[in-house]
Write a protein that holds these residues in place. Structure first.
Motif, PDB file in Angstrom:
ATOM      1  N   TYR A 184     -88.076  22.676  45.048  1.00  0.00           N
ATOM      2  CA  TYR A 184     -87.602  23.698  44.111  1.00  0.00           C
ATOM      3  C   TYR A 184     -87.893  25.099  44.640  1.00  0.00           C
ATOM      4  N   PHE A 197     -86.281  14.138  49.126  1.00  0.00           N
ATOM      5  CA  PHE A 197     -86.145  14.373  47.685  1.00  0.00           C
ATOM      6  C   PHE A 197     -87.315  13.819  46.866  1.00  0.00           C
ATOM      7  N   TYR A 198     -88.472  13.687  47.514  1.00  0.00           N
ATOM      8  CA  TYR A 198     -89.683  13.360  46.768  1.00  0.00           C
ATOM      9  C   TYR A 198     -90.362  14.690  46.417  1.00  0.00           C
ATOM     10  N   GLU A 199     -89.995  15.236  45.269  1.00  0.00           N
ATOM     11  CA  GLU A 199     -90.428  16.569  44.858  1.00  0.00           C
ATOM     12  C   GLU A 199     -91.890  16.572  44.426  1.00  0.00           C
ATOM     13  N   SER A 244     -91.678  19.181  39.361  1.00  0.00           N
ATOM     14  CA  SER A 244     -90.901  18.454  38.353  1.00  0.00           C
ATOM     15  C   SER A 244     -89.531  18.065  38.900  1.00  0.00           C
ATOM     16  N   GLU A 245     -89.227  16.770  38.858  1.00  0.00           N
ATOM     17  CA  GLU A 245     -87.921  16.298  39.332  1.00  0.00           C
ATOM     18  C   GLU A 245     -86.798  16.836  38.461  1.00  0.00           C
ATOM     19  N   GLN A 246     -87.019  16.871  37.143  1.00  0.00           N
ATOM     20  CA  GLN A 246     -85.965  17.315  36.228  1.00  0.00           C
ATOM     21  C   GLN A 246     -85.643  18.791  36.436  1.00  0.00           C
ATOM     22  N   LEU A 305     -86.019  20.491  39.208  1.00  0.00           N
ATOM     23  CA  LEU A 305     -85.310  20.588  40.481  1.00  0.00           C
ATOM     24  C   LEU A 305     -83.851  20.166  40.321  1.00  0.00           C
ATOM     25  N   PHE A 306     -83.635  19.064  39.618  1.00  0.00           N
ATOM     26  CA  PHE A 306     -82.267  18.570  39.422  1.00  0.00           C
ATOM     27  C   PHE A 306     -81.429  19.591  38.648  1.00  0.00           C
ATOM     28  N   ASN A 365     -85.597   9.402  47.543  1.00  0.00           N
ATOM     29  CA  ASN A 365     -85.939   9.247  46.132  1.00  0.00           C
ATOM     30  C   ASN A 365     -84.718   8.720  45.379  1.00  0.00           C
ATOM     31  N   TRP A 396     -84.203   8.261  42.312  1.00  0.00           N
ATOM     32  CA  TRP A 396     -83.907   9.016  41.091  1.00  0.00           C
ATOM     33  C   TRP A 396     -82.880  10.095  41.397  1.00  0.00           C
ATOM     34  N   PHE A 397     -83.087  10.832  42.497  1.00  0.00           N
ATOM     35  CA  PHE A 397     -82.139  11.878  42.887  1.00  0.00           C
ATOM     36  C   PHE A 397     -80.861  11.282  43.477  1.00  0.00           C
TER      37      PHE A 397
END
Length: 483
Positions: free
Chosen positions: A389, A413-415, A418-420, A422-423, A451, A453-454
């Motif tokens: 991010y 993409f292993y942040e 917060s993943e959300q 970043l997305f 990742n 999730w991403f």
């Protein structure tokens, strides 16, 4: 001499014995089974072949120097195109025995006892690379030289992402179709790349690099470059000099391949709004003749040309800004090397403004060195955390015209945050008009670490994470550069 009329079952049994010997040697490595060795020696004698073909320690180059009559066996594909289309009955003729000996020799050289020594010398590594190329050539898959530059999937639909754990080599037909083999390109390449990484890891690399004679025996490859980049902080003097030479050599060789791919992809469309230059090389002779046919003089039998027509050669060029954001964590070496080279190539194109950022927990601006990927790689430090991010926020500061800007993010993409968040930020970049191109991580073993999730959510947004061939990234950038 073995009779050509030998019973097909007898030939099949001998062929089975050769493959049992191969499996036995691969599984036990240091131990030979006397009865299988004796059977193999008898088969070699009956086929009038040299006994060194059974020696797993003799390199293929050395074998062919001593026995040049074997060159065709080790340089031609194992199966012809006709045989691939029309399966042959294995074990029915003496040709299959010769093939079994060749493939056994190649497999033992590349996967056998030579690869299991506690330490690996530079000479050992150089021989292994040579033998590996022969194996790829005979099996009709893989690429001699640079890794991962061929074997790509068809260009149509190339934006479709491969999932985590898939191979970077698009699986070819391999050796199936009823021929007794079921080795796909991706299986073979993944095995060889993983083994190569292990060989480099077991090499006393610092000692080898400190000796110019030994260092000259090293052949640059991605696993070797990865190890050099990880250890560069611990090198000095002669060792550092040799490490830089190897990195520079690999970067230059890979750049030649990628530069050709870029040139083929981004030539641009013809701009018909620009009048053609009235020079001889642009003369459209066919159109000129066609347009002047009404001026044909039947009496003199001459064509009177009163107007010349020229081809349009000007190409459309759209000024764009390319911001490449590279994750310098340890899993990113392969993608990082290729993408930094691509960034330097695109930086050399007219009307393309390239910025290069590297990040872990902090962001490093490498734009000043974007023209020289070698210098970029020396300034990166592998490892550390990953705050994507923060890197994208920094990249967005370089966006002035969103629709003429591409942000290429190379990461697993292993942040770290917060993943959300970043997305949502990536989504906002896309909605602003920025061309956001995600590129996934790939290790030297060919294993993808992305990742999931991403991967799922970016694909749903129409931005699948690109993995594998750099051609996919080139094609995506082409859409922006060529209008």
């Amino acid at each position: 001499m073995m009779s050509d009329a030998l019973d097909a079952n007898a030939i099949a049994n001998r062929r089975q014995a050769l493959y049992w010997r191969l499996l036995s040697n691969l599984l036990s490595c240091q131990k030979e089974v006397p009865i299988l060795e004796n059977l193999a020696k008898q088969i070699v004698k009956d086929l009038s072949l040299p006994e060194p073909i059974l020696d797993p320690t003799m390199g293929i180059e050395n074998l062919l120097l001593r026995h040049p009559d074997l060159e065709a066996d080790f340089t031609q594909p194992l199966l012809t195109e006709q045989e691939l289309e029309q399966p042959i009955a294995l074990g029915s003729d003496l040709k299959t025995l010769r093939r079994a000996l060749v493939i056994s020799k190649l497999m033992l050289n590349t996967l056998g006892a030579n690869t299991q020594t506690p330490t690996v010398s530079a000479a050992q590594y150089a021989q292994w690379l040579q033998d590996k190329r022969y194996l790829e050539q005979v099996l009709g898959c893989g690429v001699p030289g640079l890794q991962g530059q061929k074997g790509d999937k068809p260009e149509a639909g190339e934006t479709e992402s491969q999932g985590a754990g898939e191979s970077s080599m698009a699986g070819g037909a391999g050796l199936g179709r009823g021929h007794g083999f079921a080795i796909a390109d991706e299986q073979l390449q993944n095995t060889l790349k993983a083994l190569e990484g292990e060989l480099v890891h077991r090499m006393a690399l610092r000692e080898v690099l400190s000796d110019d004679r030994l260092a000259m025996q090293l052949t640059p490859s991605m696993p070797l470059i990865e190890e050099l980049l990880r250890d560069k902080a611990n090198l000095s003097g002669v060792a550092l000099k040799n490490a830089k030479r190897l990195i520079r050599q690999y970067v230059d060789e890979l750049a030649q391949v990628l530069r050709l791919q870029v040139a083929q992809a981004v030539s641009g469309k013809i701009d018909f709004s620009v009048p053609p230059k009235r020079v001889f090389r642009n003369l459209d002779l066919k159109r000129t003749l066609w347009k002047n046919l009404t001026n044909w003089d039947a009496g003199t039998k001459r064509l009177i040309v009163d107007r010349l027509y020229y081809r349009h050669t000007a190409r459309k060029r759209v000024p764009i800004r390319l911001v490449v954001v590279v994750d310098q964590s340890g899993s990113m070496v392969d993608a990082m090397v290729q993408c930094t080279i691509l960034a330097s190539i695109f930086a050399g194109l007219p009307n393309v403004d390239v910025h290069l950022l590297a990040f872990d927990t902090q962001v490093l601006d490498l734009t000043a060195w974007v023209q020289d990927p070698f210098e970029v790689l020396l300034r990166t430090q592998l490892g550390g955390g990953t705050y994507i991010y923060q890197a994208l926020v920094e990249a967005s500061k370089r966006v002035s015209e969103p629709r003429q800007t591409a942000i290429v993010l190379i990461s697993d993409f292993y942040e770290g945050g917060s993943e959300q968040i970043l997305f949502d930020y990536i989504k906002s970049l896309k909605e602003s008009g920025v061309h956001f191109i995600p590129v996934g991580a790939v290790t030297s073993s060919g294993y993808f670490s992305i990742n999931d999730w991403f991967r799922t959510r970016l694909k749903a947004l129409g931005m699948p994470i690109l993995t594998g061939s750099p051609k996919k990234l080139i094609l995506e950038l082409k859409k922006l550069i060529v209008t």
